[in-house]
Design a protein around this motif. Structure first.
Motif, PDB file in Angstrom:
ATOM      1  N   ARG A 163       0.911  -1.162  -0.097  1.00 16.25           N
ATOM      2  CA  ARG A 163      -0.071  -0.015   0.037  1.00 16.25           C
ATOM      3  C   ARG A 163       0.679   1.334   0.140  1.00 16.25           C
ATOM      4  O   ARG A 163       2.189   1.099   0.449  1.00 16.25           O
ATOM      5  CB  ARG A 163      -1.112  -0.040   1.050  1.00 16.25           C
ATOM      6  CG  ARG A 163      -0.339   0.114   2.685  1.00 16.25           C
ATOM      7  CD  ARG A 163      -1.301  -0.030   3.702  1.00 16.25           C
ATOM      8  NE  ARG A 163      -0.755   0.281   5.110  1.00 16.25           N
ATOM      9  CZ  ARG A 163       0.283  -0.472   5.570  1.00 16.25           C
ATOM     10  NH1 ARG A 163       0.438  -1.599   5.212  1.00 16.25           N
ATOM     11  NH2 ARG A 163       0.595  -0.091   6.760  1.00 16.25           N
ATOM     12  N   GLU A 164       0.367   2.401  -0.379  1.00 15.12           N
ATOM     13  CA  GLU A 164       0.901   3.553  -0.483  1.00 15.12           C
ATOM     14  C   GLU A 164       1.004   4.016   0.941  1.00 15.12           C
ATOM     15  O   GLU A 164      -0.034   4.413   1.532  1.00 15.12           O
ATOM     16  CB  GLU A 164       0.445   4.617  -1.387  1.00 15.12           C
ATOM     17  CG  GLU A 164       1.202   6.000  -1.744  1.00 15.12           C
ATOM     18  CD  GLU A 164       0.501   6.701  -2.631  1.00 15.12           C
ATOM     19  OE1 GLU A 164       0.878   7.920  -2.610  1.00 15.12           O
ATOM     20  OE2 GLU A 164      -0.219   6.576  -3.468  1.00 15.12           O
ATOM     21  N   ALA A 165       2.200   4.602   1.431  1.00 13.38           N
ATOM     22  CA  ALA A 165       2.451   5.237   2.829  1.00 13.38           C
ATOM     23  C   ALA A 165       1.951   6.622   2.714  1.00 13.38           C
ATOM     24  O   ALA A 165       1.873   7.371   1.757  1.00 13.38           O
ATOM     25  CB  ALA A 165       3.975   5.337   2.962  1.00 13.38           C
ATOM     26  N   GLN A 166       1.186   6.840   3.926  1.00 11.02           N
ATOM     27  CA  GLN A 166       0.925   8.084   4.181  1.00 11.02           C
ATOM     28  C   GLN A 166       2.103   9.071   4.258  1.00 11.02           C
ATOM     29  O   GLN A 166       3.106   8.533   4.537  1.00 11.02           O
ATOM     30  CB  GLN A 166       0.116   8.216   5.736  1.00 11.02           C
ATOM     31  CG  GLN A 166      -0.127   9.666   5.905  1.00 11.02           C
ATOM     32  CD  GLN A 166      -0.865   9.647   7.301  1.00 11.02           C
ATOM     33  OE1 GLN A 166      -1.509   8.687   7.643  1.00 11.02           O
ATOM     34  NE2 GLN A 166      -0.527  10.719   8.133  1.00 11.02           N
ATOM     35  N   ARG A 167       2.083  10.396   3.860  1.00 11.89           N
ATOM     36  CA  ARG A 167       3.117  11.362   3.847  1.00 11.89           C
ATOM     37  C   ARG A 167       2.859  12.409   5.018  1.00 11.89           C
ATOM     38  O   ARG A 167       1.739  12.790   4.882  1.00 11.89           O
ATOM     39  CB  ARG A 167       3.191  11.895   2.296  1.00 11.89           C
ATOM     40  CG  ARG A 167       3.781  10.687   1.610  1.00 11.89           C
ATOM     41  CD  ARG A 167       4.308  11.426   0.127  1.00 11.89           C
ATOM     42  NE  ARG A 167       4.455  10.109  -0.543  1.00 11.89           N
ATOM     43  CZ  ARG A 167       4.798  10.342  -1.796  1.00 11.89           C
ATOM     44  NH1 ARG A 167       5.049  11.549  -2.422  1.00 11.89           N
ATOM     45  NH2 ARG A 167       5.118   9.267  -2.486  1.00 11.89           N
ATOM     46  N   ASN A 168       3.890  12.909   5.533  1.00 11.15           N
ATOM     47  CA  ASN A 168       3.853  14.005   6.452  1.00 11.15           C
ATOM     48  C   ASN A 168       4.940  15.090   5.861  1.00 11.15           C
ATOM     49  O   ASN A 168       6.096  14.629   5.378  1.00 11.15           O
ATOM     50  CB  ASN A 168       4.155  13.506   7.945  1.00 11.15           C
ATOM     51  CG  ASN A 168       3.111  12.894   8.706  1.00 11.15           C
ATOM     52  OD1 ASN A 168       1.901  12.929   8.019  1.00 11.15           O
ATOM     53  ND2 ASN A 168       3.207  12.316   9.965  1.00 11.15           N
ATOM     54  N   SER A 169       4.578  16.148   6.327  1.00 13.82           N
ATOM     55  CA  SER A 169       5.595  17.246   5.741  1.00 13.82           C
ATOM     56  C   SER A 169       6.766  17.315   6.659  1.00 13.82           C
ATOM     57  O   SER A 169       6.642  17.580   7.856  1.00 13.82           O
ATOM     58  CB  SER A 169       4.678  18.572   5.647  1.00 13.82           C
ATOM     59  OG  SER A 169       5.763  19.541   5.184  1.00 13.82           O
TER      60      SER A 169
END
Length: 156
Positions: free
Chosen positions: A74-80
């Motif tokens: 699955r695609e990982a969530q991204r944080n700034s």
């Protein structure tokens, strides 16, 4: 009298002030041959044991294991972080600066697509570091980083 144990991983005072034990990380992939091409061919990790469902790689003295598990991809969530979308789920290694620079140059010349291009983040701050992110063929995010002064690794 027992002989002193030999270290499992050679210590390099410029990159590892204290001898660390190797870590073990297992992660899902959709295709073992694609994983072999990426981790072995692109990153230069030697292969260890394997089966029809998994393969071990030597990742800078650490054991990583690609497990065939397409349903887990699955695609990982991204944080700034420093203005970039950093995948929350990622793994990587802190390299000596010269090794990081050589790896970045080799990956660039090899046409590797970066998720986050090599650059220095947090310039002038205690955590200043060189970093780059890329994805393996299954979308697992890897970060390679380096510090000019490794003793600043946990600096605030």
């Amino acid at each position: 009298m027992p002989r002193p144990a030999k270290p499992l991983v050679p210590s390099n005072p410029t990159s590892n002030p204290t001898l660390l034990s190797p870590f073990h990380l297992a992660f899902p992939v959709h295709d073992l041959e694609a994983a072999r091409r990426f981790y072995g061919g692109v990153l230069g990790c030697s292969e260890g044991r394997s089966s029809d469902e998994w393969v071990d790689f030597n990742f800078h003295g650490h054991q990583i294991v690609a497990h065939l598990a397409p349903a887990e991809i699955r695609e990982a969530q991204r944080n700034s972080v420093d203005g970039h979308g950093v995948p929350v789920r990622h793994f990587g290694i802190v390299l000596p600066m010269q090794q990081w620079e050589a790896l970045a140059a080799r990956l660039r010349s090899g046409g590797v697509r970066f998720l986050i291009e090599p650059y220095v983040r947090f310039k002038g701050e205690p955590g200043e570091q060189a970093t780059m992110f890329l994805l393996d063929p299954s979308g697992n995010a890897l970060e390679f980083k380096a510090f000019a002064d490794i003793t600043r690794l946990f600096a605030r």
